[in-house]
Design an enzyme around this catalytic site. Structure first.
Site, PDB file in Angstrom:
ATOM      1  N   GLU A 368      -8.138   6.904   1.231  1.00 47.06           N
ATOM      2  CA  GLU A 368      -6.675   7.578   1.964  1.00 47.06           C
ATOM      3  C   GLU A 368      -6.696   9.217   1.475  1.00 47.06           C
ATOM      4  O   GLU A 368      -5.981   9.105   2.561  1.00 47.06           O
ATOM      5  CB  GLU A 368      -5.596   6.921   0.720  1.00 47.06           C
ATOM      6  N   GLN A 390      -2.469   0.449   3.906  1.00 46.66           N
ATOM      7  CA  GLN A 390      -2.103  -1.321   4.077  1.00 46.66           C
ATOM      8  C   GLN A 390      -1.680  -1.871   3.353  1.00 46.66           C
ATOM      9  O   GLN A 390      -0.955  -2.646   3.547  1.00 46.66           O
ATOM     10  CB  GLN A 390      -4.266  -1.440   3.311  1.00 46.66           C
ATOM     11  N   PHE A 391      -0.850  -0.353   1.879  1.00 45.90           N
ATOM     12  CA  PHE A 391       0.318  -1.259   1.129  1.00 45.90           C
ATOM     13  C   PHE A 391       0.207   0.163   0.736  1.00 45.90           C
ATOM     14  O   PHE A 391      -0.528   1.038   0.492  1.00 45.90           O
ATOM     15  CB  PHE A 391      -0.908  -2.262   0.132  1.00 45.90           C
ATOM     16  N   PHE A 394      -1.273   1.406  -2.132  1.00 45.74           N
ATOM     17  CA  PHE A 394      -2.377   2.557  -1.935  1.00 45.74           C
ATOM     18  C   PHE A 394      -1.945   3.717  -1.852  1.00 45.74           C
ATOM     19  O   PHE A 394      -3.498   4.375  -1.695  1.00 45.74           O
ATOM     20  CB  PHE A 394      -3.045   2.270  -0.707  1.00 45.74           C
ATOM     21  N   HIS A 435       1.483  -4.848  -5.142  1.00 43.71           N
ATOM     22  CA  HIS A 435       1.112  -4.551  -3.792  1.00 43.71           C
ATOM     23  C   HIS A 435       2.772  -4.756  -3.029  1.00 43.71           C
ATOM     24  O   HIS A 435       2.580  -5.443  -2.310  1.00 43.71           O
ATOM     25  CB  HIS A 435       0.267  -6.059  -3.537  1.00 43.71           C
TER      26      HIS A 435
END
Length: 629
Positions: A368, A390-391, A394, A435
């Site tokens: 990231e 992606q979430f 993260f 998440h």
């Protein structure tokens, strides 16, 4: 500079004495239209690019004519005029910026090379690994130059890494590596020149380790007592300036009698340039200017929206907004994990590769920080970038790049950073602590970022397209629970919702519910269950900036306010609104400002526990207390 430091006329200095050959040789080997990303000991990069010394001194002295208007020090600045992008104090992040800059050149078919400096100490950082890995996977023409001067401040290389040579790390990334004498000006020049020529024709990354020595402290205040004396004696004999001067005399390029005159001319020029900066008046602080310059001033142009619309799910509206942006801007690149052929973890980019190709829809390694940095590098070199976390959880792995690089760049040296970071966030899906977080408050308190959080499909498309147009970095929060559970009419074609404008969902007189994201749907559900209670519902849509005028007008009308958020209670964004209303609307309030939020715990996975955690579980009771006051 050392004399001025002893005289007390400057407060800090990072000396490059002993390392001059690396800066000078490598810079002269690069074309003037190729980017260089130096460190704080690379004065030679700036002088070789012929930046006036008076302006450099103004930068170091915090004068208005410096590159950062007194807002940052040393070489912590960039200049598009000279194609130099300076560092931030965190040593590793600029390596990924070089990736993005080089990627822009590759995509635009410009035969260029990018040069980025780092020290042997920073090779221990994760940013080093991420940047080299990205460059290798994408065949980016970046020269990663390590100035190995033996010490990271006081820590010797024996305590920094176990490898025999740092250049050996190149093998692990499948890239070319070279190790050279960094004190030999001609060896540096010819090596970098040869590499750059080859990389312009055949794009690829190279790791270049330059062996050198720092003859002064990390910065002057730290001294050099930790360095054994015999090392100074050894490296004194390898001084790059003395040895190059001797070489020029031996080769009869210079005559001995010329040297005193040359030194006198340079001394006079240096003193004159320095005094120009010292004679410049000090900055007169102006708060409005400082606040305004945190962002590039931008107003969304007037657009003719289509009268036609199509019923779409929230997730499809996001996809539609990105697709429209990609069609409109051929310099827009989307990056993220699994977003190409796979279509993303939530299938939002499904079909994008077929329409736009893999150059513009790029699968990334799992890194990231490196990808946020690469997105910023793209923006520095004329591109727009969307990066998908992606979430949202993260983002912690890229936090430094977001809050220190993206957010502060325009304030520091007036460079727009045209980056959108998509943040799939929120609970309701039983995904647990890693998440499901609502972490928007991490960014609403960071000046320089814009933060939006749509609750409906039309706003999801409109805010995303507005974010793509905005030259400032935008954190775009999208709620995972709403992806497939919410639908509505979405205008076809280009559609924009102005960032910073709230929307009245329902008019009311008895109380105001101020909310955003999933909280809007909780509020609507509450109002539907209590049709006898005329509550007003305000959907903020944007959190930074937020619509103070709309919120104040609603509170002044109803006299009671409930601030509803999915985030945990303590220090959530609604706490900022509560403070603002207490300060500016106190005389209009008929009851205390009340907040309804999730529990101050991590988010549990079990559905019963998650339902208890979420603020919705306390909405009825909180509203009852507010209305009964």
């Amino acid at each position: 500079m050392l004399i001025l430091l002893r005289q007390g006329r400057i407060g800090k200095w990072f000396s490059g004495i002993g390392q001059e050959a690396i800066s000078i040789g490598s810079t002269l080997a690069m074309n003037n239209d190729e980017y260089i990303l130096p460190m704080h000991r690379n004065l030679g990069v700036f002088t070789a690019r012929e930046i006036p010394l008076s302006r450099l001194m103004a930068q170091w002295q915090g004068k208005a004519s410096g590159f950062t208007k007194g807002r940052d020090r040393s070489f912590h600045f960039g200049t598009q005029e000279y194609k130099i992008i300076g560092m931030i104090s965190h040593l590793g992040p600029q390596l990924a910026l070089a990736d993005g800059i080089a990627l822009a050149d590759v995509l635009a078919h410009r035969n260029k090379t990018t040069l980025v400096f780092t020290g042997e100490g920073a090779t221990s950082e994760g940013d080093f690994h991420e940047a080299l890995n990205i460059a290798a996977v994408w065949n980016l023409p970046v020269i990663f130059l390590i100035e190995n001067n033996g010490y990271g401040l006081s820590t010797p290389v024996s305590e920094q890494y176990k490898a025999q040579h740092l250049v050996d790390k190149a093998i692990g990334y499948g890239m070319e590596g070279h190790r050279i004498d960094g004190n030999n000006l001609l060896e540096v020049y010819h090596t970098v020149n040869e590499l750059a020529i080859g990389m312009r024709k055949n794009p690829r990354p190279v790791l270049l380790e330059c062996i050198t020595f720092r003859m002064r402290g990390h910065e002057e205040a730290s001294g050099t007592k930790y360095v054994p004396e015999h090392l100074f004696e050894y490296w004194k004999e390898k001084d790059p300036v003395v040895n190059f001067e001797k070489y020029l005399l031996d080769e009869r390029v210079l005559r001995p009698e010329w040297l005193p005159q040359m030194r006198e001319e340079f001394t006079a020029m240096i003193e004159s340039e320095i005094e120009k900066a010292f004679s410049e008046p000090d900055i007169i602080p102006d708060a409005e200017t400082e606040i305004r310059d945190m962002y590039k001033v931008y107003n969304l142009p007037t657009f003719q929206h289509s009268n036609l619309s199509t019923k779409k799910r929230y997730i499809d509206a996001i996809s539609d907004g990105m697709r429209q942006g990609m069609r409109k801007h051929d310099n827009l690149v989307i990056m993220g994990q699994d977003i190409a052929e796979y279509g993303g973890a939530f299938k939002i980019t499904q079909g994008f590769v077929e329409e736009f190709g893999k150059d513009r829809v790029r699968n990334t390694p799992i890194c990231e920080s490196g990808i946020v940095g690469a997105a910023m590098g793209l923006a520095l070199n004329g591109y727009k970038a969307i990066m998908e976390m992606q979430f949202a959880d993260f983002v912690t792995s890229g936090f430094n790049q977001v809050v220190n690089n993206l957010a502060k760049t325009h304030y520091r040296w007036e460079q727009a950073v045209d980056v959108v970071i998509r943040m799939p966030a929120g609970a309701g899906t039983g995904a647990g602590p890693f998440h499901s977080q609502s972490n928007e408050a991490w960014f609403t308190k960071t000046p320089g970022l814009k933060v939006v959080y749509p609750a409906f499909p039309d706003d999801a498309k409109g805010l995303l397209m507005a974010a793509i147009e905005d030259p400032n970095p935008v954190m775009y929060f999208e709620h995972k629970y709403l992806y497939r559970s919410t639908n509505g009419e979405v205008p076809d074609g280009d559609y924009y919702v102005e960032i910073g404008k709230a929307k009245i969902i329902q008019q009311g007189t008895i109380a105001s519910i101020i909310t955003y994201g999933l909280g809007v749907h909780w509020a609507i559900e509450y109002a539907a269950k209590h049709p006898d209670l005329p509550v007003e519902i305000i959907d903020l849509r944007s959190l930074q900036p937020w619509d103070k005028e709309a919120v104040e007008q609603s509170v002044k009308k109803t006299g009671r306010v409930l601030l509803l958020q999915e985030d945990t209670l303590t220090n959530g964004f609604c706490s900022e609104i509560a403070a603002h209303l207490a300060e500016h609307c106190f005389n209009y309030l008929d009851a205390p400002i009340m907040r309804c939020a999730s529990l101050d715990t991590a988010i549990p996975m079990n559905k019963a526990l998650e339902d208890q955690f979420l603020g919705k579980a306390r909405l009825e009771e909180t509203m009852e207390r507010l209305l009964g006051y």
